[in-house]
Design a protein around this motif. Structure first.
Motif, PDB file in Angstrom:
ATOM      1  N   VAL A  10       0.931  -1.204  -0.024  1.00 36.36           N
ATOM      2  CA  VAL A  10       0.007   0.018   0.077  1.00 36.36           C
ATOM      3  C   VAL A  10       0.891   1.191  -0.042  1.00 36.36           C
ATOM      4  CG1 VAL A  10      -1.838   1.248   1.069  1.00 36.36           C
ATOM      5  CG2 VAL A  10      -1.916  -1.227   0.914  1.00 36.36           C
ATOM      6  N   ALA A  11       2.132   1.493   0.631  1.00 40.61           N
ATOM      7  CA  ALA A  11       3.059   2.475   0.676  1.00 40.61           C
ATOM      8  C   ALA A  11       3.522   2.577  -0.652  1.00 40.61           C
ATOM      9  CB  ALA A  11       4.126   2.168   1.627  1.00 40.61           C
ATOM     10  N   ILE A  12       3.822   1.594  -1.527  1.00 43.08           N
ATOM     11  CA  ILE A  12       4.184   1.655  -2.823  1.00 43.08           C
ATOM     12  C   ILE A  12       3.196   2.421  -3.617  1.00 43.08           C
ATOM     13  CG2 ILE A  12       5.115   0.616  -4.931  1.00 43.08           C
ATOM     14  CD1 ILE A  12       6.871  -1.239  -3.020  1.00 43.08           C
ATOM     15  N   ALA A  13       1.912   1.832  -3.568  1.00 41.31           N
ATOM     16  CA  ALA A  13       0.899   2.172  -4.364  1.00 41.31           C
ATOM     17  C   ALA A  13       0.419   3.485  -4.120  1.00 41.31           C
ATOM     18  CB  ALA A  13      -0.356   1.335  -3.688  1.00 41.31           C
ATOM     19  N   GLU A  14       0.643   4.149  -3.096  1.00 39.37           N
ATOM     20  CA  GLU A  14       0.346   5.594  -2.399  1.00 39.37           C
ATOM     21  C   GLU A  14       1.539   6.304  -3.190  1.00 39.37           C
ATOM     22  OE1 GLU A  14      -0.343   9.390  -0.619  1.00 39.37           O
ATOM     23  OE2 GLU A  14       1.612   8.279  -0.587  1.00 39.37           O
ATOM     24  N   ALA A  15       2.797   6.033  -3.470  1.00 37.65           N
ATOM     25  CA  ALA A  15       3.967   6.603  -4.048  1.00 37.65           C
ATOM     26  C   ALA A  15       3.294   6.787  -5.561  1.00 37.65           C
ATOM     27  CB  ALA A  15       5.344   6.103  -3.794  1.00 37.65           C
ATOM     28  N   VAL A  16       3.010   5.466  -6.188  1.00 41.30           N
ATOM     29  CA  VAL A  16       2.532   5.402  -7.562  1.00 41.30           C
ATOM     30  C   VAL A  16       1.494   6.443  -7.963  1.00 41.30           C
ATOM     31  CG1 VAL A  16       1.551   4.055  -9.318  1.00 41.30           C
ATOM     32  CG2 VAL A  16       3.466   3.183  -7.876  1.00 41.30           C
ATOM     33  N   THR A  17       0.492   6.299  -7.023  1.00 38.82           N
ATOM     34  CA  THR A  17      -0.796   7.465  -7.277  1.00 38.82           C
ATOM     35  C   THR A  17      -0.306   8.805  -6.946  1.00 38.82           C
ATOM     36  OG1 THR A  17      -1.437   7.291  -5.022  1.00 38.82           O
ATOM     37  CG2 THR A  17      -2.421   5.786  -6.535  1.00 38.82           C
ATOM     38  N   TRP A  18       0.896   8.918  -6.477  1.00 36.00           N
ATOM     39  CA  TRP A  18       1.218  10.649  -6.359  1.00 36.00           C
ATOM     40  C   TRP A  18       1.853  10.880  -7.747  1.00 36.00           C
ATOM     41  CZ3 TRP A  18       0.529  14.835  -3.841  1.00 36.00           C
ATOM     42  CH2 TRP A  18       0.366  14.820  -2.586  1.00 36.00           C
ATOM     43  N   THR A  19       2.469   9.832  -8.319  1.00 38.37           N
ATOM     44  CA  THR A  19       2.796  10.183  -9.843  1.00 38.37           C
ATOM     45  C   THR A  19       1.859  10.356 -10.692  1.00 38.37           C
ATOM     46  OG1 THR A  19       4.806   8.854  -9.180  1.00 38.37           O
ATOM     47  CG2 THR A  19       4.268   9.037 -11.473  1.00 38.37           C
ATOM     48  N   LEU A  20       0.824   9.534 -10.516  1.00 37.48           N
ATOM     49  CA  LEU A  20      -0.365   9.736 -11.406  1.00 37.48           C
ATOM     50  C   LEU A  20      -1.048  11.096 -11.165  1.00 37.48           C
ATOM     51  CD1 LEU A  20      -2.478   6.443 -10.743  1.00 37.48           C
ATOM     52  CD2 LEU A  20      -0.937   7.341 -13.031  1.00 37.48           C
ATOM     53  N   LEU A  21      -1.066  11.510 -10.020  1.00 39.09           N
ATOM     54  CA  LEU A  21      -1.848  12.836  -9.698  1.00 39.09           C
ATOM     55  C   LEU A  21      -0.749  14.163 -10.223  1.00 39.09           C
ATOM     56  CD1 LEU A  21      -3.989  14.804  -8.550  1.00 39.09           C
ATOM     57  CD2 LEU A  21      -2.680  14.377  -6.285  1.00 39.09           C
ATOM     58  N   ILE A  22       0.662  13.974  -9.830  1.00 42.59           N
ATOM     59  CA  ILE A  22       1.669  15.030 -10.555  1.00 42.59           C
ATOM     60  C   ILE A  22       1.648  15.106 -11.935  1.00 42.59           C
ATOM     61  CG2 ILE A  22       3.919  15.746 -10.493  1.00 42.59           C
ATOM     62  CD1 ILE A  22       4.148  14.618  -7.691  1.00 42.59           C
ATOM     63  N   THR A  23       1.421  13.733 -12.572  1.00 44.67           N
ATOM     64  CA  THR A  23       1.481  14.015 -14.093  1.00 44.67           C
ATOM     65  C   THR A  23       0.213  14.517 -14.661  1.00 44.67           C
ATOM     66  OG1 THR A  23       2.840  11.818 -14.139  1.00 44.67           O
ATOM     67  CG2 THR A  23       1.315  12.312 -16.083  1.00 44.67           C
ATOM     68  N   GLY A  24      -1.009  14.194 -14.094  1.00 42.56           N
ATOM     69  CA  GLY A  24      -2.265  14.767 -14.352  1.00 42.56           C
ATOM     70  C   GLY A  24      -2.243  16.324 -14.239  1.00 42.56           C
ATOM     71  N   GLY A  34      -6.956  19.659 -20.566  1.00 39.86           N
ATOM     72  CA  GLY A  34      -8.126  19.547 -19.833  1.00 39.86           C
ATOM     73  C   GLY A  34      -8.098  19.160 -18.394  1.00 39.86           C
ATOM     74  N   ASP A  35      -9.361  18.608 -17.911  1.00 38.60           N
ATOM     75  CA  ASP A  35      -9.244  18.390 -16.164  1.00 38.60           C
ATOM     76  C   ASP A  35      -9.213  16.913 -16.244  1.00 38.60           C
ATOM     77  OD1 ASP A  35      -9.706  21.010 -15.500  1.00 38.60           O
ATOM     78  OD2 ASP A  35     -11.898  20.867 -15.233  1.00 38.60           O
ATOM     79  N   TRP A  36      -9.454  16.123 -17.190  1.00 40.17           N
ATOM     80  CA  TRP A  36      -9.536  14.602 -17.080  1.00 40.17           C
ATOM     81  C   TRP A  36      -8.361  14.058 -16.334  1.00 40.17           C
ATOM     82  CZ3 TRP A  36      -6.528  11.026 -19.384  1.00 40.17           C
ATOM     83  CH2 TRP A  36      -5.988  11.406 -20.267  1.00 40.17           C
ATOM     84  N   PRO A  37      -7.012  14.340 -16.726  1.00 32.53           N
ATOM     85  CA  PRO A  37      -5.839  13.505 -16.049  1.00 32.53           C
ATOM     86  C   PRO A  37      -5.840  13.850 -14.458  1.00 32.53           C
ATOM     87  CG  PRO A  37      -5.240  15.014 -17.904  1.00 32.53           C
ATOM     88  CD  PRO A  37      -6.628  15.198 -17.624  1.00 32.53           C
ATOM     89  N   VAL A  38      -6.440  15.283 -14.348  1.00 25.93           N
ATOM     90  CA  VAL A  38      -6.411  15.457 -12.622  1.00 25.93           C
ATOM     91  C   VAL A  38      -7.490  14.706 -11.922  1.00 25.93           C
ATOM     92  CG1 VAL A  38      -6.565  17.181 -10.891  1.00 25.93           C
ATOM     93  CG2 VAL A  38      -5.242  17.509 -12.789  1.00 25.93           C
ATOM     94  N   LYS A  39      -8.661  14.796 -12.809  1.00 26.80           N
ATOM     95  CA  LYS A  39      -9.738  13.927 -12.134  1.00 26.80           C
ATOM     96  C   LYS A  39      -9.334  12.263 -11.949  1.00 26.80           C
ATOM     97  CE  LYS A  39     -13.368  16.775 -13.670  1.00 26.80           C
ATOM     98  NZ  LYS A  39     -14.543  17.137 -14.297  1.00 26.80           N
ATOM     99  N   VAL A  40      -8.700  11.717 -13.073  1.00 26.68           N
ATOM    100  CA  VAL A  40      -8.223  10.308 -12.727  1.00 26.68           C
ATOM    101  C   VAL A  40      -7.290  10.092 -11.974  1.00 26.68           C
ATOM    102  CG1 VAL A  40      -7.251   8.457 -14.094  1.00 26.68           C
ATOM    103  CG2 VAL A  40      -9.000   9.701 -15.271  1.00 26.68           C
ATOM    104  N   GLY A  41      -6.153  10.961 -11.854  1.00 25.97           N
ATOM    105  CA  GLY A  41      -5.221  10.874 -10.910  1.00 25.97           C
ATOM    106  C   GLY A  41      -5.663  11.126  -9.516  1.00 25.97           C
TER     107      GLY A  41
END
Length: 153
Positions: A10-24, A34-41
């Motif tokens: 779960v700690a690694i997954a949390e770091a991966v989702t930070w990457t998704l959010l920052i990329t978004g 547009g907004d969709w990358p931030v909404k998904v991340g």
């Protein structure tokens, strides 16, 4: 799955989702897609963030961490990627050693009602999994109902 493996996953997954959010955010504000990358991340990160905090408390209770350490573990989710070095610190300091505590010991804390409920749930892994998912999903649903930080545009 051991407490160590569960926490680490779960700690690694949390770091991966930070990457998704920052990329978004880069895609939204830097590239203008547009907004969709931030909404998904943001959705993925929010869900895993809540799961990480819940996992930190669950594993912390099982490992008999002091309350301060459980709060510290949960707080690492607020800083991008901090869950990874914190996980390494826990490992180095043997804070993730041991199995799930499914039976009482002579430890003074084992008679506390929280520990009794924890052991009862650990002895019913399917039920614990359902409670975990419903708890995390319920918090996520509540947060979605309340709205995103900064309000809706």
């Amino acid at each position: 799955m051991s407490p160590r493996t569960f926490y680490r996953t779960v700690a690694i997954a949390e770091a991966v989702t930070w990457t998704l959010l920052i990329t978004g955010m880069i895609l939204k504000y830097g590239v203008g897609v547009g907004d969709w990358p931030v909404k998904v991340g943001g959705f993925a990160h929010g869900l895993v963030f809540i799961g990480y905090v819940t996992t930190a408390v669950l594993v912390g209770l099982n490992q008999r961490w002091p309350k301060r350490l459980m709060v510290g573990a949960a707080a690492t989710a607020f800083v991008p990627y901090l869950t990874i070095p914190f996980d390494r610190w826990l490992e180095k300091n043997n804070k993730l050693d041991g199995a799930w505590r499914t039976s009482a010991t002579a430890h003074p804390r084992d008679s506390h009602w929280v520990q009794v409920v924890l052991r009862w749930m650990l002895n019913r892994p399917a039920l614990l999994s359902v409670v975990f998912v419903v708890f995390v999903g319920g918090i996520m649903a509540t947060m979605l109902f309340v709205g995103p930080p900064g309000g809706r545009s």
